[in-house]
Design a protein around this motif. Structure first.
Motif, short mmCIF file in Angstrom:
data_model
loop_
_atom_site.label_atom_id
_atom_site.label_comp_id
_atom_site.label_asym_id
_atom_site.label_seq_id
_atom_site.Cartn_x
_atom_site.Cartn_y
_atom_site.Cartn_z
N ARG A 121 0.41 -1.37 -0.30
CA ARG A 121 0.31 -0.21 -0.01
C ARG A 121 0.81 1.63 -0.12
NH1 ARG A 121 -5.33 0.10 -1.26
NH2 ARG A 121 -6.37 -1.85 0.25
N ALA A 122 1.69 1.34 1.02
CA ALA A 122 2.68 2.70 0.99
C ALA A 122 4.22 1.91 1.04
CB ALA A 122 2.34 3.26 1.95
N ALA A 123 5.42 2.45 0.18
CA ALA A 123 6.64 2.44 0.04
C ALA A 123 7.72 3.18 0.08
CB ALA A 123 6.87 1.34 -0.57
N ILE A 124 8.89 3.62 0.72
CA ILE A 124 9.48 3.88 0.35
C ILE A 124 11.19 3.12 0.46
CG2 ILE A 124 8.80 6.09 2.26
CD1 ILE A 124 10.69 4.21 4.38
N ASN A 125 11.78 4.30 -0.18
CA ASN A 125 13.50 3.57 -0.43
C ASN A 125 14.25 3.73 0.64
OD1 ASN A 125 13.68 6.91 0.22
ND2 ASN A 125 16.12 5.90 -0.43
N GLY A 126 14.99 2.58 0.73
CA GLY A 126 15.71 1.43 2.01
C GLY A 126 17.02 1.94 2.01
N ASN A 127 17.66 1.32 1.79
CA ASN A 127 19.64 0.97 2.51
C ASN A 127 19.74 1.95 1.46
OD1 ASN A 127 18.02 -1.56 3.33
ND2 ASN A 127 19.98 -1.86 4.30
N PHE A 128 21.58 2.47 1.72
CA PHE A 128 22.73 2.79 1.37
C PHE A 128 22.73 1.61 0.16
CE2 PHE A 128 22.61 5.86 4.22
CZ PHE A 128 22.85 6.98 4.17
N PHE A 129 23.16 1.81 -1.14
CA PHE A 129 24.07 0.72 -1.85
C PHE A 129 25.56 1.27 -3.33
CE2 PHE A 129 20.32 3.52 -3.71
CZ PHE A 129 20.65 3.24 -5.27
N GLY A 308 8.18 -2.15 2.44
CA GLY A 308 6.85 -0.73 2.19
C GLY A 308 5.57 -1.78 3.11
N VAL A 309 4.76 -1.35 3.37
CA VAL A 309 3.80 -2.40 4.23
C VAL A 309 2.09 -2.87 3.57
CG1 VAL A 309 3.07 0.33 4.54
CG2 VAL A 309 2.61 -1.26 6.09
N HIS A 310 1.91 -3.49 3.67
CA HIS A 310 1.10 -4.34 3.49
C HIS A 310 -0.31 -3.67 4.12
CE1 HIS A 310 2.08 -6.66 0.06
NE2 HIS A 310 2.85 -7.23 0.50
N ALA A 311 -1.31 -3.64 3.66
CA ALA A 311 -2.62 -3.02 4.37
C ALA A 311 -3.87 -3.05 4.61
CB ALA A 311 -2.66 -1.68 5.54
N LEU A 312 -5.24 -3.55 4.88
CA LEU A 312 -5.96 -4.03 4.56
C LEU A 312 -6.84 -2.19 4.34
CD1 LEU A 312 -7.45 -6.15 6.92
CD2 LEU A 312 -6.82 -6.99 4.40
N PRO A 313 -8.01 -2.18 3.09
CA PRO A 313 -8.41 -0.76 2.94
C PRO A 313 -9.41 -0.74 4.54
CG PRO A 313 -9.85 -2.59 1.62
CD PRO A 313 -8.81 -3.64 2.60
N LEU A 314 -9.80 0.67 4.38
CA LEU A 314 -10.45 1.51 5.59
C LEU A 314 -11.71 0.10 5.34
CD1 LEU A 314 -9.45 4.75 5.97
CD2 LEU A 314 -9.30 3.20 7.13
N PRO A 315 -12.99 0.18 6.52
CA PRO A 315 -13.82 -0.35 6.86
C PRO A 315 -14.81 0.64 5.94
CG PRO A 315 -13.26 0.10 9.12
CD PRO A 315 -12.35 0.44 8.02
N ARG A 316 -15.79 -0.06 5.36
CA ARG A 316 -16.64 1.39 4.58
C ARG A 316 -18.35 1.28 5.97
NH1 ARG A 316 -17.31 1.94 -1.02
NH2 ARG A 316 -15.42 0.44 -1.90
N LEU A 317 -18.36 2.47 6.06
CA LEU A 317 -19.42 2.46 7.32
C LEU A 317 -20.67 2.22 6.19
CD1 LEU A 317 -17.29 6.00 8.25
CD2 LEU A 317 -17.27 3.45 9.19
#
Length: 319
Positions: A121-129, A308-317
């Motif tokens: 769902r979201a990601a950033i860069n990580g280590n030096f290389f 990155g992070v895996h995540a579920l969608p927000l619940p529908r109200l």
């Protein structure tokens, strides 16, 4: 024409009403002045938009950080930051990093490509290389510990000038920040996900950025990618700070990054690879990420590591 002369009682009520209206106006003006005085000045104070939920267990906000002038003695400048706060105890939350591939440690890709490929769902860069920074999917040597799905892609470094600061998360989503020499082999075997960076910026709520090694140019303003943890390790913070963009965002020193991390709720934090590598993406529709920040090179860099992070969608109200 005869003139109407209101009775004295009417005139008195009118004067009282006018006086009350005037007092109310003065009160409103005073409240406005007080409110205005409470608005943070972004050139001298860290500002925050406040967290808003985007996925189950994932909140986002923006912030500004007072930064160094572009030239000595120049006008104050600011840096713009993008923050993801991840509740590691929330259902559906899991982390992912780049796995081993190619003849070295990993094969370069953009953070958008990493997010699309892994479905995070979201990601950033990580280590030096190394090497840097050809715009193609070439083999990369990763600097510092990188663990992907429990597999060590790049080992712990024993060089105090090279990426000894580690963010590690176990299979049970228990997270900690430590220096490489302090991580034992039994602890290493329990790590599910890990990335490493140049320096620990916060430790137990204290700014320790002054101890940063020279890796990552700690004393000058640059685009930054920073990760941190709340006290007790429940919340993981993924942060990117734009820089090298005159008139928009200058970039931060390690000390300024540390103060931002403290402001957003972290008690421990490390600095990851920055500069042209700094990037954050989101995928409201899985597999179709979009860039959140403004990469300083004008385009995405081919990085060695995505985080990155895996995540579920927000619940529908219900309606």
């Amino acid at each position: 024409m005869a003139r109407f002369h209101p009775p004295a009682s009417f005139r008195l009520k009118t004067l009282v009403a006018a006086a009350l209206f005037g007092l109310a106006s003065l009160g409103a003006q005073a409240q406005t002045a007080v409110a205005a005085s409470q608005i943070p000045n972004p050139t001298t104070e860290i500002t925050q938009s406040g967290y808003s939920p985007v996925y189950l267990g994932v909140d986002t906000e923006t912030a500004t950080v007072p930064s160094n002038p572009a030239t000595a003695g120049g006008a104050p400048t600011i840096s713009r930051a993008y923050v993801m706060r991840i509740d590691l105890f929330a259902p559906g939350i899991s982390l992912e990093t780049t796995q081993h591939s190619g003849p070295l440690n990993t094969t370069a890709e953009t953070i958008s490509q990493f997010a699309a490929r892994t479905g995070v769902r979201a990601a950033i860069n990580g280590n030096f290389f190394a090497p840097c920074c050809n715009p193609q999917p070439e083999p990369k040597t990763v600097i510092g510990l990188l663990v992907s799905n429990g597999n060590v892609v790049s080992p712990l470094t024993n060089d105090p000038t090279q990426s000894e600061a580690v963010l590690a998360v176990t299979r049970q989503n228990r997270a900690f920040i430590a220096e490489a020499p302090d991580i034992s082999q039994p602890e290493l075997r329990l790590i599910q996900t890990a990335v490493a960076g140049s320096a620990i910026l916060l430790k137990n709520g204290q700014d320790v950025s002054a101890q940063s090694p020279n890796e990552g140019d700690p004393l000058n303003p640059n685009p930054r990618t920073v990760v941190g943890l709340s006290e007790g390790g429940r919340f993981l913070y993924m942060v990117v700070i734009d820089g090298r963009l005159p008139g928009y965002s200058t970039g931060t020193t390690n000390e300024q990054s540390a103060q931002l991390m403290k402001a957003i709720g972290a008690t421990d934090a490390i600095n990851l690879d920055g500069g042209g590598s700094t990037e954050m993406v989101r995928a409201d529709q899985i597999g179709k990420p979009f860039i959140v920040d403004t990469p300083s090179g004008g385009a995405e860099r081919f990085d060695a590591v995505g985080f990155g992070v895996h995540a579920l969608p927000l619940p529908r109200l219900p309606f």
